[in-house]
Design a protein around this motif. Structure first.
Motif, PDB file in Angstrom:
ATOM      1  N   GLY A   1       0.818  -1.207   0.000  1.00  0.00           N
ATOM      2  CA  GLY A   1       0.000   0.000   0.000  1.00  0.00           C
ATOM      3  C   GLY A   1       0.852   1.257   0.000  1.00  0.00           C
ATOM      4  O   GLY A   1       2.075   1.205  -0.073  1.00  0.00           O
ATOM      5  N   PRO A   2       0.210   2.426   0.104  1.00  0.00           N
ATOM      6  CA  PRO A   2       0.939   3.697  -0.032  1.00  0.00           C
ATOM      7  C   PRO A   2       1.943   3.986   1.069  1.00  0.00           C
ATOM      8  O   PRO A   2       2.787   4.865   0.915  1.00  0.00           O
ATOM      9  CB  PRO A   2      -0.176   4.748  -0.047  1.00  0.00           C
ATOM     10  N   LEU A   3       1.868   3.256   2.183  1.00  0.00           N
ATOM     11  CA  LEU A   3       2.823   3.460   3.277  1.00  0.00           C
ATOM     12  C   LEU A   3       3.925   2.404   3.292  1.00  0.00           C
ATOM     13  O   LEU A   3       4.678   2.289   4.262  1.00  0.00           O
ATOM     14  CB  LEU A   3       2.093   3.442   4.628  1.00  0.00           C
ATOM     15  N   ALA A   4       4.047   1.641   2.206  1.00  0.00           N
ATOM     16  CA  ALA A   4       4.983   0.516   2.186  1.00  0.00           C
ATOM     17  C   ALA A   4       6.434   0.940   2.361  1.00  0.00           C
ATOM     18  O   ALA A   4       7.271   0.134   2.787  1.00  0.00           O
ATOM     19  CB  ALA A   4       4.823  -0.276   0.889  1.00  0.00           C
ATOM     20  N   GLY A   5       6.750   2.195   2.069  1.00  0.00           N
ATOM     21  CA  GLY A   5       8.111   2.661   2.279  1.00  0.00           C
ATOM     22  C   GLY A   5       8.555   2.529   3.726  1.00  0.00           C
ATOM     23  O   GLY A   5       9.744   2.306   4.004  1.00  0.00           O
ATOM     24  N   PHE A   6       7.609   2.641   4.652  1.00  0.00           N
ATOM     25  CA  PHE A   6       7.946   2.500   6.064  1.00  0.00           C
ATOM     26  C   PHE A   6       8.398   1.078   6.405  1.00  0.00           C
ATOM     27  O   PHE A   6       9.080   0.871   7.405  1.00  0.00           O
ATOM     28  CB  PHE A   6       6.729   2.856   6.936  1.00  0.00           C
ATOM     29  N   ALA A   7       7.978   0.108   5.613  1.00  0.00           N
ATOM     30  CA  ALA A   7       8.284  -1.297   5.900  1.00  0.00           C
ATOM     31  C   ALA A   7       9.298  -1.880   4.934  1.00  0.00           C
ATOM     32  O   ALA A   7       9.531  -3.090   4.930  1.00  0.00           O
ATOM     33  CB  ALA A   7       6.996  -2.124   5.856  1.00  0.00           C
ATOM     34  N   GLU A   8       9.937  -1.039   4.134  1.00  0.00           N
ATOM     35  CA  GLU A   8      10.874  -1.510   3.124  1.00  0.00           C
ATOM     36  C   GLU A   8      11.966  -2.400   3.710  1.00  0.00           C
ATOM     37  O   GLU A   8      12.384  -3.378   3.097  1.00  0.00           O
ATOM     38  CB  GLU A   8      11.515  -0.305   2.430  1.00  0.00           C
ATOM     39  N   ALA A   9      12.425  -2.062   4.916  1.00  0.00           N
ATOM     40  CA  ALA A   9      13.532  -2.800   5.527  1.00  0.00           C
ATOM     41  C   ALA A   9      13.073  -3.854   6.527  1.00  0.00           C
ATOM     42  O   ALA A   9      13.906  -4.420   7.248  1.00  0.00           O
ATOM     43  CB  ALA A   9      14.486  -1.826   6.206  1.00  0.00           C
ATOM     44  N   ASP A  10      11.786  -4.154   6.573  1.00  0.00           N
ATOM     45  CA  ASP A  10      11.276  -5.094   7.582  1.00  0.00           C
ATOM     46  C   ASP A  10      11.965  -6.449   7.535  1.00  0.00           C
ATOM     47  O   ASP A  10      12.327  -7.015   8.578  1.00  0.00           O
ATOM     48  CB  ASP A  10       9.762  -5.291   7.422  1.00  0.00           C
ATOM     49  N   ASP A  11      12.120  -7.010   6.344  1.00  0.00           N
ATOM     50  CA  ASP A  11      12.719  -8.351   6.251  1.00  0.00           C
ATOM     51  C   ASP A  11      14.138  -8.345   6.802  1.00  0.00           C
ATOM     52  O   ASP A  11      14.545  -9.273   7.517  1.00  0.00           O
ATOM     53  CB  ASP A  11      12.714  -8.841   4.805  1.00  0.00           C
ATOM     54  N   TYR A  12      14.879  -7.295   6.485  1.00  0.00           N
ATOM     55  CA  TYR A  12      16.254  -7.202   6.986  1.00  0.00           C
ATOM     56  C   TYR A  12      16.268  -7.068   8.506  1.00  0.00           C
ATOM     57  O   TYR A  12      17.011  -7.786   9.194  1.00  0.00           O
ATOM     58  CB  TYR A  12      16.961  -6.007   6.355  1.00  0.00           C
ATOM     59  N   VAL A  13      15.458  -6.162   9.031  1.00  0.00           N
ATOM     60  CA  VAL A  13      15.446  -5.936  10.482  1.00  0.00           C
ATOM     61  C   VAL A  13      14.983  -7.191  11.214  1.00  0.00           C
ATOM     62  O   VAL A  13      15.619  -7.632  12.186  1.00  0.00           O
ATOM     63  CB  VAL A  13      14.549  -4.740  10.840  1.00  0.00           C
ATOM     64  N   LEU A  14      13.887  -7.790  10.758  1.00  0.00           N
ATOM     65  CA  LEU A  14      13.371  -8.977  11.442  1.00  0.00           C
ATOM     66  C   LEU A  14      14.337 -10.149  11.343  1.00  0.00           C
ATOM     67  O   LEU A  14      14.470 -10.940  12.285  1.00  0.00           O
ATOM     68  CB  LEU A  14      12.005  -9.358  10.873  1.00  0.00           C
ATOM     69  N   GLY A  15      15.023 -10.272  10.220  1.00  0.00           N
ATOM     70  CA  GLY A  15      16.022 -11.335  10.101  1.00  0.00           C
ATOM     71  C   GLY A  15      17.147 -11.168  11.102  1.00  0.00           C
ATOM     72  O   GLY A  15      17.591 -12.138  11.738  1.00  0.00           O
TER      73      GLY A  15
END
Length: 426
Positions: free
Chosen positions: A49-63
């Motif tokens: 969605g339009p706020l996806a930029g906020f979660a761009e690094a989620d996979d890296y951080v969660l990993g």
């Protein structure tokens, strides 16, 4: 969904086939915790969605967090495994509430965390409050978080806690930057009809009063609907008033539309400072040459002088690690997503009884932790359930072949170094 569950009458153990994992949603260590207790943490973020930029690094951080939790966390002589279940809010408040309820009622999480604007943070926090589940959130100014949830000063909430900066901080950072510019003190305001926009434009709690007190005239043409396709009325009002500064808070697609139409209609402000929309390198790159010189708040950067309590990494280490792993530039939410789990780890270690949600809430309230985003200490906040992190202001400037976010104003946080001088757009 407002179904209320009975506080922790359950206790789960990972053992053999006793638990079936929902593989796409659950991020767990590969280490086996046979017969060992574990804590289940829900995580909600706008991955699409339009706020996806906020979660761009989620996979890296969660990993990285999953790796840090691989050996478990010690509490009262026991080692607890940590299982993170991450779900997508799809940038939609209704969806955020739905997945939060799923985490609480279906996955039976012990603790829930969320980040990235009121559209995700508030509905998740509300579900946690209703169901008496401990909750920690970030990436949302505290006023839309607290007052947007009908918080009462002096009372606050029972189970939900938040760390980030406030509108007073972003206004201070913007004024610090604008005062350096020497341009006319007439400001055009762009405020959408959403939780952020209504808070930023609020006559009592938002920008109007402090801007007026600092000698600035704010031209506010009124609220616009998110994903608007025509900003002609706003542009005409700003041109008529002679606005040399434009500010506000909006999603990236709306700013792109406004900025393109400004060029088409001959509106050329000298300073453009927009919250939310101008945080991300991908957005600035998409604007082409017209991204150069735009300004925004800076919550976190590689230059912030803070270190992770969980991994020992510096801000620069964390940012460089993301770039090395992804091939993309660092983004501001990386630090705060990481800090969420720093606080989670600290709370798990300190809670007197991890079987009791009230004890987890008490541990959250008693937090005093130096994180990669600054100190998180709910005993030292502006209002119940809130503590603040430092904020500065920055400008996207051409640095070789790329645009880099330079810190250009730091009066409220002088320990965060200035890395460039403000340049006017025209």
């Amino acid at each position: 969904m407002t179904t209320k569950i009975t506080p922790w009458s359950r206790r789960r153990f990972l053992a053999g086939s006793a638990l079936t994992l929902a593989a796409p949603a659950i991020l767990t260590s590969t280490r086996a915790y046979a017969a060992n207790p574990f804590i289940r943490v829900g995580h909600v973020s706008p991955r699409t969605g339009p706020l996806a930029g906020f979660a761009e690094a989620d996979d890296y951080v969660l990993g990285a967090i999953n790796q840090a939790f691989a050996a478990g966390l010690e509490n009262n002589g026991k080692t607890y495994g940590v299982e993170i279940i991450s779900k997508d809010s799809q940038s939609n408040p209704n969806r955020a509430a739905e997945v939060a309820a799923d985490l609480i009622l279906g996955d039976e999480v012990d603790l829930i965390v969320a980040a990235s604007t009121p559209d995700t943070v508030n509905p998740v926090s509300d579900q946690a409050e209703i169901n008496e589940v401990p909750c920690i959130t970030t990436d949302c100014p505290w006023q839309p978080y607290f007052f947007g949830r009908n918080g009462v000063p002096g009372e606050g909430f029972e189970n939900t806690y938040h760390f980030f900066w406030g509108l007073e901080d972003v206004i201070g950072a913007f004024l610090d930057m604008w005062d350096k510019s020497g341009v006319a003190k007439t400001v055009g305001g762009l405020f959408p009809n959403d939780a952020d926009g209504n808070a930023w434009g609020d006559a009592e709690l938002g920008l109007p009063k402090p801007l007026a007190a600092a000698g600035y005239d704010l031209v506010d043409p009124g609220r616009f609907q998110p994903l608007s396709d025509d900003f002609s009325n706003q542009i005409a009002a700003f041109k008529a008033a002679g606005c040399e500064i434009v500010t506000g808070n909006m999603i990236p697609p709306d700013f792109a539309t406004f900025w393109a139409q400004s060029a088409q209609q001959g509106f050329a402000p000298k300073v453009v400072t927009i919250g939310k929309a101008l945080l991300f390198p991908s957005v600035i790159d998409a604007l082409g040459p017209r991204g150069d010189g735009l300004t925004s708040e800076v919550w976190w950067s590689p230059n912030h002088p803070f270190t992770s309590s969980l991994t020992g990494d510096s801000s620069k280490d964390l940012a460089d690690g993301y770039t090395a792993a992804s091939g993309r530039p660092w983004t501001q939410p990386i630090g705060f997503k990481h800090a969420l789990f720093e606080v989670v780890a600290d709370v798990i270690k300190r809670a007197e009884d991890l079987e009791d949600p009230a004890a987890i809430v008490a541990a959250i309230a008693a937090t005093n932790l130096d994180t990669i985003t600054g100190t998180v200490n709910w005993a030292d906040g502006p209002i119940n359930n809130v503590t603040k992190t430092p904020l500065v202001a920055g400008q996207w400037q051409r640095d070789g072949d790329a645009l880099d976010l330079k810190i250009v104003a730091n009066a409220a946080a002088p320990d965060i170094p200035v890395t460039g001088d403000l340049k006017l757009l025209a």
